[in-house]
Design a protein around this motif. Structure first.
Motif, PDB file in Angstrom:
ATOM      1  N   ASP A  14     -52.982  -0.619 -25.199  1.00 23.99           N
ATOM      2  CA  ASP A  14     -52.720  -0.946 -26.424  1.00 23.99           C
ATOM      3  C   ASP A  14     -52.200  -2.278 -26.607  1.00 23.99           C
ATOM      4  N   VAL A  15     -52.724  -3.152 -27.341  1.00 27.91           N
ATOM      5  CA  VAL A  15     -52.614  -4.817 -27.419  1.00 27.91           C
ATOM      6  C   VAL A  15     -52.478  -5.044 -28.721  1.00 27.91           C
ATOM      7  N   LEU A  16     -51.334  -5.736 -29.218  1.00 28.53           N
ATOM      8  CA  LEU A  16     -51.236  -6.188 -30.416  1.00 28.53           C
ATOM      9  C   LEU A  16     -50.769  -7.692 -30.064  1.00 28.53           C
ATOM     10  N   ILE A  17     -51.689  -8.340 -30.851  1.00 31.08           N
ATOM     11  CA  ILE A  17     -51.734  -9.951 -30.761  1.00 31.08           C
ATOM     12  C   ILE A  17     -51.022 -10.261 -32.197  1.00 31.08           C
ATOM     13  N   GLN A  18     -50.216 -11.420 -32.236  1.00 36.01           N
ATOM     14  CA  GLN A  18     -49.697 -11.899 -33.669  1.00 36.01           C
ATOM     15  C   GLN A  18     -49.978 -13.266 -33.411  1.00 36.01           C
ATOM     16  N   SER A  19     -50.616 -13.854 -34.256  1.00 33.38           N
ATOM     17  CA  SER A  19     -50.883 -15.268 -34.093  1.00 33.38           C
ATOM     18  C   SER A  19     -50.969 -15.908 -35.840  1.00 33.38           C
ATOM     19  N   PRO A  20     -50.336 -16.869 -36.095  1.00 35.71           N
ATOM     20  CA  PRO A  20     -50.398 -17.303 -37.557  1.00 35.71           C
ATOM     21  C   PRO A  20     -51.799 -17.617 -38.013  1.00 35.71           C
ATOM     22  N   ARG A  41     -59.367   1.007 -25.095  1.00 36.81           N
ATOM     23  CA  ARG A  41     -58.279   0.135 -25.013  1.00 36.81           C
ATOM     24  C   ARG A  41     -58.256  -0.110 -26.589  1.00 36.81           C
ATOM     25  N   ARG A  42     -57.339  -0.468 -27.200  1.00 38.40           N
ATOM     26  CA  ARG A  42     -57.244  -1.073 -28.530  1.00 38.40           C
ATOM     27  C   ARG A  42     -56.484  -2.216 -28.528  1.00 38.40           C
ATOM     28  N   ILE A  43     -57.278  -3.378 -29.407  1.00 37.33           N
ATOM     29  CA  ILE A  43     -56.699  -4.604 -29.474  1.00 37.33           C
ATOM     30  C   ILE A  43     -56.690  -4.461 -31.209  1.00 37.33           C
ATOM     31  N   SER A  44     -55.482  -5.090 -31.505  1.00 32.64           N
ATOM     32  CA  SER A  44     -55.226  -5.208 -32.969  1.00 32.64           C
ATOM     33  C   SER A  44     -54.806  -6.672 -32.924  1.00 32.64           C
ATOM     34  N   ILE A  45     -55.214  -7.682 -34.054  1.00 35.93           N
ATOM     35  CA  ILE A  45     -54.598  -8.838 -34.109  1.00 35.93           C
ATOM     36  C   ILE A  45     -54.129  -8.794 -35.762  1.00 35.93           C
ATOM     37  N   LEU A  46     -52.883  -9.458 -35.669  1.00 34.16           N
ATOM     38  CA  LEU A  46     -52.114  -9.819 -37.052  1.00 34.16           C
ATOM     39  C   LEU A  46     -52.140 -11.131 -37.075  1.00 34.16           C
ATOM     40  N   THR A  47     -52.561 -11.441 -38.363  1.00 35.91           N
ATOM     41  CA  THR A  47     -52.701 -12.919 -38.717  1.00 35.91           C
ATOM     42  C   THR A  47     -52.432 -13.015 -40.017  1.00 35.91           C
ATOM     43  N   ASN A  48     -52.199 -14.368 -40.521  1.00 33.70           N
ATOM     44  CA  ASN A  48     -51.975 -14.743 -41.882  1.00 33.70           C
ATOM     45  C   ASN A  48     -53.511 -14.394 -42.498  1.00 33.70           C
ATOM     46  N   ALA A  49     -53.516 -13.910 -44.011  1.00 29.00           N
ATOM     47  CA  ALA A  49     -54.655 -14.015 -44.769  1.00 29.00           C
ATOM     48  C   ALA A  49     -54.972 -15.286 -45.015  1.00 29.00           C
ATOM     49  N   PRO A  50     -56.108 -15.602 -45.379  1.00 25.04           N
ATOM     50  CA  PRO A  50     -56.401 -16.940 -45.802  1.00 25.04           C
ATOM     51  C   PRO A  50     -55.918 -17.279 -46.921  1.00 25.04           C
ATOM     52  N   SER A  52     -52.952 -16.576 -47.896  1.00 26.07           N
ATOM     53  CA  SER A  52     -51.503 -17.016 -47.913  1.00 26.07           C
ATOM     54  C   SER A  52     -50.964 -17.723 -46.513  1.00 26.07           C
ATOM     55  N   GLY A  53     -52.174 -18.283 -45.860  1.00 27.81           N
ATOM     56  CA  GLY A  53     -51.908 -18.753 -44.462  1.00 27.81           C
ATOM     57  C   GLY A  53     -51.530 -20.414 -44.904  1.00 27.81           C
ATOM     58  N   ALA A  54     -50.710 -21.115 -43.954  1.00 31.04           N
ATOM     59  CA  ALA A  54     -50.717 -22.190 -44.119  1.00 31.04           C
ATOM     60  C   ALA A  54     -51.510 -23.515 -43.616  1.00 31.04           C
ATOM     61  N   ASN A  55     -52.416 -22.931 -42.810  1.00 29.94           N
ATOM     62  CA  ASN A  55     -53.425 -23.666 -41.962  1.00 29.94           C
ATOM     63  C   ASN A  55     -54.854 -23.450 -42.687  1.00 29.94           C
ATOM     64  N   PRO A  56     -55.243 -24.646 -43.648  1.00 36.22           N
ATOM     65  CA  PRO A  56     -56.357 -24.415 -44.068  1.00 36.22           C
ATOM     66  C   PRO A  56     -57.586 -24.179 -43.253  1.00 36.22           C
ATOM     67  N   TRP A  57     -57.678 -24.962 -42.064  1.00 35.87           N
ATOM     68  CA  TRP A  57     -58.985 -24.985 -41.178  1.00 35.87           C
ATOM     69  C   TRP A  57     -58.906 -23.590 -40.609  1.00 35.87           C
ATOM     70  N   MET A  85     -46.576 -16.556 -41.996  1.00 39.26           N
ATOM     71  CA  MET A  85     -46.087 -16.124 -40.560  1.00 39.26           C
ATOM     72  C   MET A  85     -46.322 -17.154 -39.426  1.00 39.26           C
ATOM     73  N   HIS A  86     -45.421 -17.516 -38.596  1.00 44.85           N
ATOM     74  CA  HIS A  86     -45.684 -18.338 -37.642  1.00 44.85           C
ATOM     75  C   HIS A  86     -45.262 -18.108 -36.183  1.00 44.85           C
ATOM     76  N   THR A  87     -45.228 -16.559 -36.020  1.00 40.55           N
ATOM     77  CA  THR A  87     -44.686 -16.047 -34.743  1.00 40.55           C
ATOM     78  C   THR A  87     -46.161 -15.800 -33.953  1.00 40.55           C
ATOM     79  N   LYS A  88     -45.774 -15.907 -32.788  1.00 41.10           N
ATOM     80  CA  LYS A  88     -46.954 -15.831 -31.723  1.00 41.10           C
ATOM     81  C   LYS A  88     -46.262 -14.579 -30.405  1.00 41.10           C
ATOM     82  N   THR A  89     -46.779 -13.683 -30.669  1.00 37.94           N
ATOM     83  CA  THR A  89     -46.622 -12.659 -29.692  1.00 37.94           C
ATOM     84  C   THR A  89     -47.709 -11.889 -29.163  1.00 37.94           C
TER      85      THR A  89
END
Length: 179
Positions: A14-20, A41-50, A52-57, A85-89
């Motif tokens: 069970d993997v949960l990735i958090q990246s902005p 194996r479950r991999i979930s990725i949490l990121t900013n929605a386009p 609401s994100g701060a990084n246009p690229w 969100m700017h957290t990386k875990t």
């Protein structure tokens, strides 16, 4: 850093990735897909929605490649909050918590100098998962089948005004410079 993170993810179920933001190279997509080949194996990725994100690229890249994550076996959560969100875990199973400066992107993987600290602690992992659950509740979830569901507290927004125009053009131009 990605090679070591891959090794740690490979050992978990069970993997949960958090990246902005997420800007994966073809090799990174391939590696994530290979990890999810084992359907246990479950991999979930949490990121900013386009929207609401701060990084246009990073946002444009996610808009262009969002479908690749569920197709490759990863679940994706697009976070809708007023502040990006700017957290990386990376949380693996119930005991390994990896925290640091690494974004899940090709620049951090191949060019930048990044650091991650790995801590084996069920208590820390549980606390981080509890905090992440609040973000998941404010997210749009794309499951492995590509189905889209709203978290219980999610209020999605649409791209508006100049940002919408910029993203529309950028989504066409960005792939020319990818890789």
């Amino acid at each position: 850093v990605f090679a070591q993170l891959y090794h740690e993810m490979e050992a978990g179920k069970d993997v949960l990735i958090q990246s902005p933001y997420i800007v994966c190279s073809t090799a990174m997509f391939r590696d994530l897909t290979f990890l999810t080949f084992d359907r246990e194996r479950r991999i979930s990725i949490l990121t900013n929605a386009p929207e609401s994100g701060a990084n246009p690229w990073g946002s444009m890249d996610l808009l262009n490649n969002r479908r690749l994550f569920p197709q490759g076996g990863c679940e994706l959560y697009d976070l809708f909050t007023s502040d990006p969100m700017h957290t990386k875990t990376i949380l693996i199973d119930d005991d390994l918590s990896i925290i640091g400066s690494y974004n899940l992107d090709s620049r951090a993987t191949y060019l930048d100098t990044e650091m991650m600290a790995a801590v084996r602690s069920k208590e820390l992992n549980a606390e981080l998962r509890e905090t992440l659950q609040k973000d998941i509740d404010h997210s749009v979830h794309y499951d492995r089948a590509g189905r889209k569901t709203l978290g219980k507290d999610c209020v999605p927004r649409k791209l508006q005004g100049p940002r919408r125009f910029f993203y529309r053009i950028g989504r066409v131009v960005l792939p020319l410079f990818r890789q």
